[in-house]
Design a protein around this motif. Structure first.
Motif, PDB file in Angstrom:
ATOM      1  N   VAL C 205       0.837  -1.217   0.000  1.00 25.25           N
ATOM      2  CA  VAL C 205       0.000   0.000   0.000  1.00 25.25           C
ATOM      3  C   VAL C 205       0.862   1.254   0.000  1.00 25.25           C
ATOM      4  O   VAL C 205       0.356   2.361  -0.233  1.00 25.25           O
ATOM      5  CB  VAL C 205      -1.026   0.021   1.163  1.00 25.25           C
ATOM      6  N   GLY C 206       2.149   1.087   0.228  1.00 26.23           N
ATOM      7  CA  GLY C 206       3.073   2.225   0.107  1.00 26.23           C
ATOM      8  C   GLY C 206       3.327   2.611  -1.332  1.00 26.23           C
ATOM      9  O   GLY C 206       3.825   3.703  -1.621  1.00 26.23           O
ATOM     10  N   ARG C 207       2.972   1.711  -2.251  1.00 33.12           N
ATOM     11  CA  ARG C 207       3.258   1.981  -3.669  1.00 33.12           C
ATOM     12  C   ARG C 207       2.061   2.537  -4.421  1.00 33.12           C
ATOM     13  O   ARG C 207       2.173   2.869  -5.595  1.00 33.12           O
ATOM     14  CB  ARG C 207       3.696   0.670  -4.341  1.00 33.12           C
ATOM     15  N   ILE C 208       0.893   2.588  -3.771  1.00 32.58           N
ATOM     16  CA  ILE C 208      -0.287   3.090  -4.479  1.00 32.58           C
ATOM     17  C   ILE C 208      -0.581   4.518  -4.031  1.00 32.58           C
ATOM     18  O   ILE C 208       0.084   5.067  -3.158  1.00 32.58           O
ATOM     19  CB  ILE C 208      -1.515   2.186  -4.265  1.00 32.58           C
ATOM     20  N   ASN C 209      -1.595   5.078  -4.650  1.00 32.19           N
ATOM     21  CA  ASN C 209      -1.841   6.499  -4.445  1.00 32.19           C
ATOM     22  C   ASN C 209      -3.214   6.740  -3.814  1.00 32.19           C
ATOM     23  O   ASN C 209      -3.992   7.560  -4.282  1.00 32.19           O
ATOM     24  CB  ASN C 209      -1.721   7.218  -5.801  1.00 32.19           C
ATOM     25  N   LYS C 210      -3.538   5.988  -2.784  1.00 31.25           N
ATOM     26  CA  LYS C 210      -4.815   6.150  -2.111  1.00 31.25           C
ATOM     27  C   LYS C 210      -4.553   6.365  -0.620  1.00 31.25           C
ATOM     28  O   LYS C 210      -3.592   5.810  -0.078  1.00 31.25           O
ATOM     29  CB  LYS C 210      -5.649   4.863  -2.251  1.00 31.25           C
ATOM     30  N   ALA C 233       5.057   5.036   4.176  1.00 24.89           N
ATOM     31  CA  ALA C 233       5.512   6.305   3.584  1.00 24.89           C
ATOM     32  C   ALA C 233       6.805   6.131   2.804  1.00 24.89           C
ATOM     33  O   ALA C 233       7.033   6.807   1.789  1.00 24.89           O
ATOM     34  CB  ALA C 233       5.685   7.357   4.683  1.00 24.89           C
ATOM     35  N   ASN C 237       3.862   6.618  -0.644  1.00 27.30           N
ATOM     36  CA  ASN C 237       2.496   7.022  -0.309  1.00 27.30           C
ATOM     37  C   ASN C 237       2.478   7.691   1.071  1.00 27.30           C
ATOM     38  O   ASN C 237       2.591   7.019   2.096  1.00 27.30           O
ATOM     39  CB  ASN C 237       1.576   5.791  -0.316  1.00 27.30           C
ATOM     40  N   HIS C 238       2.329   9.002   1.062  1.00 28.72           N
ATOM     41  CA  HIS C 238       2.354   9.750   2.328  1.00 28.72           C
ATOM     42  C   HIS C 238       0.950  10.058   2.846  1.00 28.72           C
ATOM     43  O   HIS C 238       0.802  10.754   3.841  1.00 28.72           O
ATOM     44  CB  HIS C 238       3.133  11.065   2.154  1.00 28.72           C
ATOM     45  N   ASN C 239      -0.065   9.554   2.184  1.00 29.15           N
ATOM     46  CA  ASN C 239      -1.451   9.833   2.585  1.00 29.15           C
ATOM     47  C   ASN C 239      -1.908   8.828   3.631  1.00 29.15           C
ATOM     48  O   ASN C 239      -2.646   7.894   3.349  1.00 29.15           O
ATOM     49  CB  ASN C 239      -2.372   9.768   1.367  1.00 29.15           C
TER      50      ASN C 239
END
Lengths: 345, 345, 345, 345
Positions: C205-210, C233, C237-239
């Motif tokens: 999930v660090g590689r996706i943009n959600k 992060a 993906n910092h979100n």
């Protein structure tokens, strides 16, 4: 009291981005407190060592300053009980019986005093099994339980044990009862887990000359436990025996978790003997043999056990209590174990 | 004492495969104890309900029987403090100030008594901010700390507070000090977290006629806490205020975890007021405002706060202590919050 | 990746009585590792600071050396998620809805997906109450439960929510399901408490943009939680949104203890938003309102709630689930609270 | 799957003062769910037993009803792993080596794979000491650590061990790696403490035919652990070995507390073997001998140990790692201990 003069220290870690003025304010307060600083600046992080006298070193007075991230003591606060002051272990003698030596001691007896007869039967059984010490725990009576008759119970215990020359241990919870313990010449005093941090009580038993079995509070850290012992020792009584008693965790399959790691840590941190109370730790007699063996294998100098002439009729804690036969069988199993560890029983 | 006669019960769950003889032995012991059974047999599992009088119902006496898997009490053991006896909440009055009503009380003052002047300055500040009650916590002096002068400190506290007609709270830890508390007419007595299960102390304060603030032990369950209150109430003193004080967990980023869920549970289980001590719970003054707000939002009837005329110079617990200015700002922020919750401050 | 080059440090505390040779051996190993030392000798205690690059700084390699008492890191290991890199808080947007701003978000929906109809009724109710986001938690099926049909459930959720333009959150536990989450355009992904340290999942999930809602493990420290977020992060993906979910303690009067102190600490340590899930924390719907208020008062940016069209018929977690009416009433009570705190709902 | 049909039960305890209508509503819902009730009315308290099929018995659906105080399951949910289904213990064989029999197994090897040479040296040392099984733990790489080369590491491990005919154990954390484990014919698979409740992973290893070492999560209760094993067993793979790994508590003098009580409880609750990992539990090599002895004395069937050819140069977990010489000395000390317990090594 002069023990802490030299070399005691804290470390003050400044926040990322703490500025010069904040660092100077910390140094200023260090000087103002009659202490010295040792500054270590990094590209991101500044650390300030503090050197000096314990009394002036309350960490929270520095933690409150702007720009300070945290303050850690690095020096240990216990001294008399520390192994660094006695590299060789200490042995405590109770009427010639050694606790903390090669011989492992089993201290057994009822969880709670019920009657003179119960005490006599208990003492008789212990003598038969060749136990060398007798105990009776206090009972923590719930609000509507029958009132305790502590003085009478002490007399029962002492009388029953004396018939077999067994020194006794009883639990002191109310400082006003100390006189009765002295009068009845109770040989060892147990401080229960609920009183491990009862400083008034610790101070009182620090002034007498009897071995103290200091049980660990169910949520006390080892450092807090060592500090409680230090509170006794500071009064002059250095005859202290630690007794691991289980710690409270999230697990509820048994009362408490017997912390065998604590035995290993205490053996390194203090020169004083370490015992274990598996009955009260787990609350189930069927688990007692396994836990007793584990405690001894981990290095315990002795074991406290709940034993009752007839557990099924015990008024309290029946299901954590061994019968005399259970105890005899357990001890038979412990003997080869002790030998395998280079000890005796 | 007759409270538990009717309807109290335990449930005995037999092991898978427990045989008839084992079930009969359990039933026999139930009868023998003057109790009645209620048998429920299943294809795999037999459950036995036990009906009767509390005194004869120690679960461990059944747990020890062969074939028994476990024994659970189903009836609650606290009675006087239970909400079921007082469906409407109880309000406790201290010189006309209500605790447990619509008005939330802030009780503030130093963590430890240092001097008459410190107490005077503290009381002056509290009066200025319109606080209605003043406190002073005991200090748990480590082994080598300066000896406490408790009697003198009580006099300082009382004198300082009296100048502004502030009723006071002080912590009692040694039962031998109770006389001094009565002499100085300390309006409310705090039992600290280390003494929550000090039954001798609980019994003594159960006999007097002053409100007791009963702090939760750092590893006490809510049921144990309610039972501690019951131990006070059983002596006749029903003026008890619970004070959540943080519980000990695996987390070490702050001292203890403030358990706001406990507030909600107590509000359901007991009719007595509930307060919170965020200063001592977290140990960091910067966290105190957030925790105070959370406690009030969760339903707390009052807050205990450490306040010192000059926190940076406080001898103990400096970093969990608010200045008078901090307190004034905090209270200003609490007023709209209390209003939003239908309460006042 | 060069983030840790400068100024990172450990502190090595030598034992009392560590000798010169031991100190030199530690210094030698520091040099050998390409690091620098900072020596501070005291009368009793020597402390060695270590300066240099994180990769070479595994504390255990120094802790093993003779004469070393302990080794503590002083530099924090999380960087991207640290507030020091973003002194102002970060706001995360989901289709124009801000998380972490002045507006507090309520994300509600069923604990587990049961049917398309259940999802539709849930979404309809949320729209009526003006909730802006919808969730569906995963269900952790016990060994003999009905098999999950996750892909179908994602379609139900997405379809139901799309009818009201509600962005959705669903829990991802199996890395092989990530494709399905992307296909169905699930707007936010929740990592459950059991997977907080599932590094393989965190990396994915660090590689996706959600936006990722990262729940705290029930026994995870705040530092471990921050490090788990850093693991996401680090992939880009910092979100990330933290979600406090209750911690496991000795107390068993409710499922877990909602740790409101964690909200205050996170607000200081990280720039990322913080939410709270009171339903799953306490496991009892009657406690949810009190805990929701406490969380918001402590500074939470949003709340996750279990809501079901008919809680009494919910297949799982019925007793921690609110009805739509319960939710509407709760929200009505939260509005003045949010306003009193200078926020909106 | 038909295992739970008969006799499974919950107990519903009504609140004090629950009225007839509330009791009837509960009974109605029991009937509606296709279950039967067993009503027990007392003067103060009504208890309702529920009999029937597990699938329809989610306790929370009853807990939500008005007048219900609490709902407890009384039947255990684990079945295949329960000792009641196999009164005699189960022995698991790995290439002729028995786990769970009279012989205690030591499984040793590096905490983390570093190189082919490190693995070869480790295997050579184990063969010399007459260890019969080799392990390599996964390393949980922090965000900025060097990426793992798991496939390569499996080849190193397998090649090194095969030179001495040592069966191997390796940790599986990512379900996508299972193929590689099968390809390299890794004889036993370890599920780490962070994945104990990773249901997707448990299901996958439930479908293969290799012994699984299931480590206890650091805050998992014994019941949760048994249920995790049941989740594996439900897929058909009954070759499960429990491995106690230390639990997280308030104590921070060592990493985790080794829970020896769990060994005794598992020996009663399940027929499957129980091992212990003292290295990872305590995190300090100097404590490993004491904890190993305690584990064996408490009844453990085997021990997992971190061993490295040169601990001071180990990349990870150096201070919990034994040298080959340490291991040889430990084993020498364990032999008489095992004999004293009627076992061999």
């Amino acid at each position: 009291m002069g023990l802490y003069i030299k070399g005691n220290r804290m470390i003050i870690v400044m926040k990322y981005g703490a500025d010069e003025a904040q660092i100077e304010a910390v140094v200023h307060k260090i000087h103002q407190s009659g202490l010295k600083e040792h500054l270590s600046r990094g590209a991101e992080l500044t650390i300030i060592g503090v050197i000096g006298d314990e009394e002036r070193l309350d960490p929270s007075r520095f933690a409150i300053l702007p720009g300070v991230d945290r303050v850690n003591r690095v020096a240990k606060q216990y001294k008399i009980v520390s192994r660094s002051t006695h590299p060789h272990g200490t042995t405590i003698k109770v009427r010639g019986i050694e606790i903390g030596g090669a011989q492992i001691q089993i201290i057994a007896g009822p969880y709670a005093a019920e009657s003179a007869q119960q005490m006599d039967l208990s003492a008789d059984a212990l003598a038969l099994i060749s136990c060398r010490l007798m105990r009776c725990g206090a009972f923590h009576s719930p609000p509507y339980a029958v009132p305790r008759k502590e003085r009478e119970a002490l007399a029962w215990l002492k009388h029953a044990a004396a018939r077999h020359q067994l020194p006794v241990v009883a639990e002191l919870s109310d400082v006003r009862m100390l006189d009765a313990f002295m009068e009845h010449d109770i040989e060892m005093i147990q401080i229960g887990e609920r009183n491990m941090q009862n400083l008034d009580l610790l101070r009182e038993v620090g002034r007498i000359n009897k071995p103290i079995i200091l049980k660990r509070g169910v949520s006390a850290t080892i450092v807090e436990w060592l500090m409680a012992a230090e509170s006794i020792a500071a009064g002059g009584n250095h005859n202290i025996i630690f007794c691991e008693h289980g710690i409270r965790t999230f697990e509820n399959a048994y009362r408490n978790v017997l912390d065998v790691s604590a035995i290993a840590v205490l053996k390194q941190e203090t020169h004083l003997p370490v015992m274990v109370d598996p009955s009260d730790a787990c609350g189930k007699s069927w688990m007692v043999p396994a836990l007793t063996k584990a405690a001894i294998a981990a290095g315990a100098d002795g074991i406290l056990l709940d034993v009752h002439p007839n557990p099924a009729e015990a008024l309290y804690a029946a299901d954590q209590t061994l019968s005399p036969l259970d105890l005899a069988q357990l001890i038979a199993g412990l003997q080869p174990l002790a030998a395998a560890l280079g000890r005796s029983l």
